[in-house]
Design an enzyme around this catalytic site. Structure first.
Site, PDB file in Angstrom:
ATOM      1  N   HIS A 157      28.743 -19.819 -27.140  1.00  0.00           N
ATOM      2  CA  HIS A 157      28.745 -19.902 -28.601  1.00  0.00           C
ATOM      3  C   HIS A 157      27.301 -19.918 -29.080  1.00  0.00           C
ATOM      4  CE1 HIS A 157      29.421 -20.955 -32.695  1.00  0.00           C
ATOM      5  NE2 HIS A 157      29.004 -22.186 -32.574  1.00  0.00           N
ATOM      6  N   ASP A 172      30.396   0.600 -25.369  1.00  0.00           N
ATOM      7  CA  ASP A 172      30.079   0.290 -23.970  1.00  0.00           C
ATOM      8  C   ASP A 172      30.541  -1.114 -23.572  1.00  0.00           C
ATOM      9  OD1 ASP A 172      28.914   2.671 -23.137  1.00  0.00           O
ATOM     10  OD2 ASP A 172      26.904   2.099 -23.769  1.00  0.00           O
ATOM     11  N   HIS A 196      31.453 -19.110 -39.775  1.00  0.00           N
ATOM     12  CA  HIS A 196      30.790 -19.892 -38.744  1.00  0.00           C
ATOM     13  C   HIS A 196      29.888 -18.989 -37.885  1.00  0.00           C
ATOM     14  CE1 HIS A 196      31.295 -23.306 -35.560  1.00  0.00           C
ATOM     15  NE2 HIS A 196      30.102 -22.817 -35.569  1.00  0.00           N
TER      16      HIS A 196
END
Lengths: 237, 237, 237, 237
Positions: B100, B125, B176
């Protein structure tokens, strides 16, 4: 602790915090300044004016009393923005350090004359709501005591809007740039880092979605209070 | 391999992957976190909460069981986002590492509330189609168990859209920021690098051509399967 | 010079040129590749596929004949884009080196499907007119021999437009990214540096002035021929 | 001081200032050049043409007389922009150093053909009002004596607009890029740093607020004269 030791320690912190600004990419040339206050000892320590960062020494930090009057003979001239720092310290008793930069992205919002909306949790983690932008100073204010009036218009902005300067530790001065603050010089510098980052994010967010809305209040609450206040649970105990 | 050796090796990988984030310019301050899971050994290793990268040590990595319960006494607090990682590991059995960040460009799309279209082969890709953006969490979800619900809304996003999380190893959480994953911490970090890069490319692409269209499905297929799956021919054997 | 010495020298140049790409900020991860051809010796040297730059060694460079067939036993697999390089070398006899990157700004124009207009002398110093963008490859072309067809569509673009590939040493492949070339690997890399720079400048120029026009032909002529051709007077003799 | 010592010192300053340009991110490859003039000694020292920064030596700096004629036998060719520098020195007697770059953001305004409005105090601290953009050179001017005419059109721009080149130490040449100047090479380079910074800030400011206005004259006055002229109080005595 003697007053002398205390001032040495303040100088070390203020020096390190000033150097952190170019390291973080927030200032070029001699732009930017950091100060720290100790109200009980009656001293403020601030960066000298116009000294290049690569030759600035810890002993060059300038010591003044709480009204900004120089306390050390033979010292350098303080940052030309000293009066702004003094005014903020007078009005907001909980802040122990003030930082001013011309960091690129925060400046663009200041020049645009816009407050920065809280578009995400990166913003909410540090700033509990919009980062306000002051009104423009009048010709009379600029002519009379520019740096002092800059401090006054910041204070006015928080009082008029009802924003808590501890919950929103930064501001944009119209046509000029950002000031941030904190309980320590390091914390105040970190808030400058975050302010510039969210300024850039907010600008690009509006490019990606021209009709973007701020995050809801409940998400703002969640993220801010996850990191601040008695119920915070971010970080170590 | 003993469990202890295994955990030491996980800590080393998770530590290195966490340090790779600021090196790649993806995180500032203490933002961002990486974890790794070993389902057979029943352990998750994750970054501690709020420790600056320059003082963080390999032994500071936090060890929990598969439900996120701390396994080592006297250890540091885990990343506050641990519950999100746990939820993702529960739902997606093939991912061994979760990352994260608040990387700038991925965050702007999350704040804009938009999925990232596949505008080119750099995207194709690594991500086989749009990188989805979750719906906004409700007030009730945020109030009850925020980090857990963040994990749940990610899972919901993949289930509802039918997107395969192995073919699209990343997501934007509304308002977020990004989460990515992979078979190893290194791979999961690489996916964060790519996600931020394609987020910036997609934004600028829309500036250069306001009516740009995603690449056709056959080009998406070609580039993704050139690098993934049994017919891949990119890289060494 | 023996063929072996010649190949060693080609490997050294191709290795150095490949490393120059991440140094110049033009590639991330394992993206990008450089090759060099020596038509008389009948060899092409190219980067191996998917090897991280920090572990890649000079002896890992892959040697092929002029049709792209491997010449050294036990060597690594060549870049998956080899067939594109071979096709360009076949069509354009004056180019000795080809570079492919996914550099951010050039990619955004490729994704946007737009040629880059010559908005200034920075462009004109290296590219004598627009940097063209190919048409999109068809499904049949992608399915049959993708990398070969990528080379073919580049050649087609120059032939159909009448643009001289020596005067415009670069191209954008629609939805993919840039290729550049030159008389040496170093020169071809420099052209990639310039192409990405002018791509970014052109995008921002259009933001600053939405009705900007290309520079006039006489200024394009002046700057290009100040640096190229028999009347060039830039640089040392 | 002998003329020889004086020239050695000029070479040292010009060399250092040229190296400062890539360090500040203002030039790529061999773009950019700095010169210094000493009118009493009758010499100009300027960067050689097309020498890469990493191999350029202090003794490679080129010495000419005030008309740009080479004074040292066997020396390198001077920057191809020498004639522009000479023309500026002739017209503006107070400038001792000229810098030319293709710095990205200043170039975008030059390509857009727009003067840079004074949107904030970062601008006002160094440039007392708009940074002007020249008209486009005519075909005849470009064909006859391009670099000389570039100098002439800069001079014309300041004369026609009534802008004082000491108060606005920089200009954008239409379709080309920025020139700045100052009393020393270091100061002239600093002005190039500021010019590129305010160019980027101005562009983004217009993105954040499409109807932004320049700062009022009284704020421009305040900031400029806080740093310049007899009433300046920024910096040390």
């Amino acid at each position: 602790m003697t007053n002398k030791t205390l001032i040495e320690e303040m100088k070390a912190r203020v020096f390190a915090a000033n150097l952190a600004l170019p390291d973080a990419g927030l200032v070029k040339l001699t732009w930017g300044n950091v100060s720290e206050i100790n109200r009980e000892a009656g001293v403020i320590v601030i960066k000298p004016s116009g000294i290049p960062y690569n030759v600035m020494r810890v002993q060059d930090m300038v010591v003044t009393d709480l009204s900004g009057k120089l306390l050390e003979e033979g010292g350098l001239r303080p940052s030309s923005d000293l009066a702004t720092h003094v005014e903020l310290y007078k009005a907001f008793k909980e802040m122990n350090s003030v930082v001013h930069t011309h960091s690129k992205n925060a400046v663009t919002w200041a020049q645009a004359g816009r407050e920065i909306p809280a578009y995400g949790t990166t913003h909410a983690d540090t700033f509990y709501g919009v980062v306000p932008c002051t009104r423009q100073l009048t010709a009379a204010e600029v002519a009379s005591a520019y740096e002092l009036e800059t401090g006054k218009v910041i204070v006015e902005t928080f009082i008029d809007s009802g924003i808590d300067p501890l919950a929103v530790p930064g501001v944009l001065v119209y046509g000029h740039g950002p000031f941030t603050w904190g309980t320590t010089p390091q914390k105040a510098v970190e808030n400058s880092v975050v302010l510039d980052e969210i300024a850039e994010m907010a600008c690009v967010t509006e490019v990606v979605n021209t009709r973007v809305l701020p995050i809801p209040q409940y998400l703002l609450d969640k993220h801010f209070f996850r990191k601040h206040g008695i119920n915070a649970y971010y970080g170590q105990k």
